[in-house]
Design an enzyme around this catalytic site. Structure first.
Site, PDB file in Angstrom:
ATOM      1  N   HIS A  20     116.690   9.631  41.317  1.00  0.00           N
ATOM      2  CA  HIS A  20     117.200   8.713  40.303  1.00  0.00           C
ATOM      3  C   HIS A  20     118.718   8.764  40.389  1.00  0.00           C
ATOM      4  O   HIS A  20     119.300   9.833  40.577  1.00  0.00           O
ATOM      5  CB  HIS A  20     116.792   9.151  38.895  1.00  0.00           C
ATOM      6  CG  HIS A  20     115.325   9.225  38.669  1.00  0.00           C
ATOM      7  ND1 HIS A  20     114.523   8.109  38.579  1.00  0.00           N
ATOM      8  CD2 HIS A  20     114.506  10.294  38.506  1.00  0.00           C
ATOM      9  CE1 HIS A  20     113.276   8.493  38.361  1.00  0.00           C
ATOM     10  NE2 HIS A  20     113.237   9.812  38.320  1.00  0.00           N
ATOM     11  N   TYR A  45     119.934  20.176  42.583  1.00  0.00           N
ATOM     12  CA  TYR A  45     120.188  18.876  43.222  1.00  0.00           C
ATOM     13  C   TYR A  45     120.415  17.801  42.163  1.00  0.00           C
ATOM     14  O   TYR A  45     119.718  16.789  42.117  1.00  0.00           O
ATOM     15  CB  TYR A  45     119.019  18.507  44.142  1.00  0.00           C
ATOM     16  CG  TYR A  45     118.596  19.645  45.028  1.00  0.00           C
ATOM     17  CD1 TYR A  45     119.463  20.157  45.992  1.00  0.00           C
ATOM     18  CD2 TYR A  45     117.351  20.241  44.887  1.00  0.00           C
ATOM     19  CE1 TYR A  45     119.091  21.225  46.802  1.00  0.00           C
ATOM     20  CE2 TYR A  45     116.973  21.298  45.691  1.00  0.00           C
ATOM     21  CZ  TYR A  45     117.844  21.786  46.637  1.00  0.00           C
ATOM     22  OH  TYR A  45     117.479  22.840  47.430  1.00  0.00           O
ATOM     23  N   HIS A  66     111.424  11.897  45.263  1.00  0.00           N
ATOM     24  CA  HIS A  66     112.087  10.699  44.740  1.00  0.00           C
ATOM     25  C   HIS A  66     113.449  11.091  44.177  1.00  0.00           C
ATOM     26  O   HIS A  66     113.759  12.274  44.051  1.00  0.00           O
ATOM     27  CB  HIS A  66     111.233   9.983  43.690  1.00  0.00           C
ATOM     28  CG  HIS A  66     111.066  10.693  42.393  1.00  0.00           C
ATOM     29  ND1 HIS A  66     110.288  11.819  42.238  1.00  0.00           N
ATOM     30  CD2 HIS A  66     111.565  10.427  41.161  1.00  0.00           C
ATOM     31  CE1 HIS A  66     110.308  12.207  40.977  1.00  0.00           C
ATOM     32  NE2 HIS A  66     111.096  11.385  40.301  1.00  0.00           N
TER      33      HIS A  66
END
Length: 177
Positions: free
Chosen positions: A62, A148, A60
């Site tokens: 954000h 990342y 996932h």
């Protein structure tokens, strides 16, 4: 059927969570990080937005975006991001009958979480939550060690000290734990 309504403010600042369909034990996003970065660049060329912060985890991501003045169409940007990324990935995932009938890939969850940033405190809380997420999920012991993330960029600009988030911290947003 639920009535999903999204808050839209032209030129607004938004926090998003975008999940893979098979979220757990799926490292696709970090395995394909260069493709994801390229897709984001292509979407931004067609539909500009400012990236305030971003963190990509294996399953996932954000992000906090600010849209241009007069523009509230974040939904199209997310749709394009998911679509362009999916088109580049080999078709190896299993798909439900419903997804097959609709011609959908089995890569992304259909929906995403959106939150309109309402003030400076809310912005700071979501920035902290976003950047601390790799530590929270146990990928690294220090925020600075996750490759990342926009955290390093924010350290260079003086927004965070380098060792911020090296231990457990209390967050004002997000799910508990």
């Amino acid at each position: 059927m639920p009535d999903y309504r999204r808050n839209r403010i032209a030129g607004g600042c938004y926090f998003f969570t975008i999940n893979l369909l098979e979220r757990y034990q799926n490292p696709l996003l970090v395995q394909q990080i260069e493709l994801l970065r390229d897709v984001v660049r292509r979407v931004r060329l067609r539909h500009p937005f400012y990236i305030n912060a971003w963190v990509v985890l294996p399953d996932h991501m954000h992000c906090i975006w600010t849209l241009p003045k007069g523009d509230d169409d974040y939904a199209n940007r997310i749709r394009l991001l998911k679509t362009l990324f999916s088109k580049e990935i080999p078709k190896t995932e299993s798909r439900s009958n419903v997804r097959q009938r609709k011609g959908e890939r089995g890569i992304w969850q259909r929906r995403y979480w959106e939150h309109t940033i309402c003030d400076d405190r809310d912005y700071a809380s979501h920035m902290d939550y976003l950047h601390y997420n790799p530590v929270k999920h146990g990928y690294v012991g220090k925020v600075m060690d996750w490759p990342y993330s926009s955290f390093q960029h924010h350290v260079q600009r003086g927004h965070y000290p380098e060792h911020w988030g090296a231990g457990n911290i209390e967050l004002d947003v997000g799910e508990p734990g």
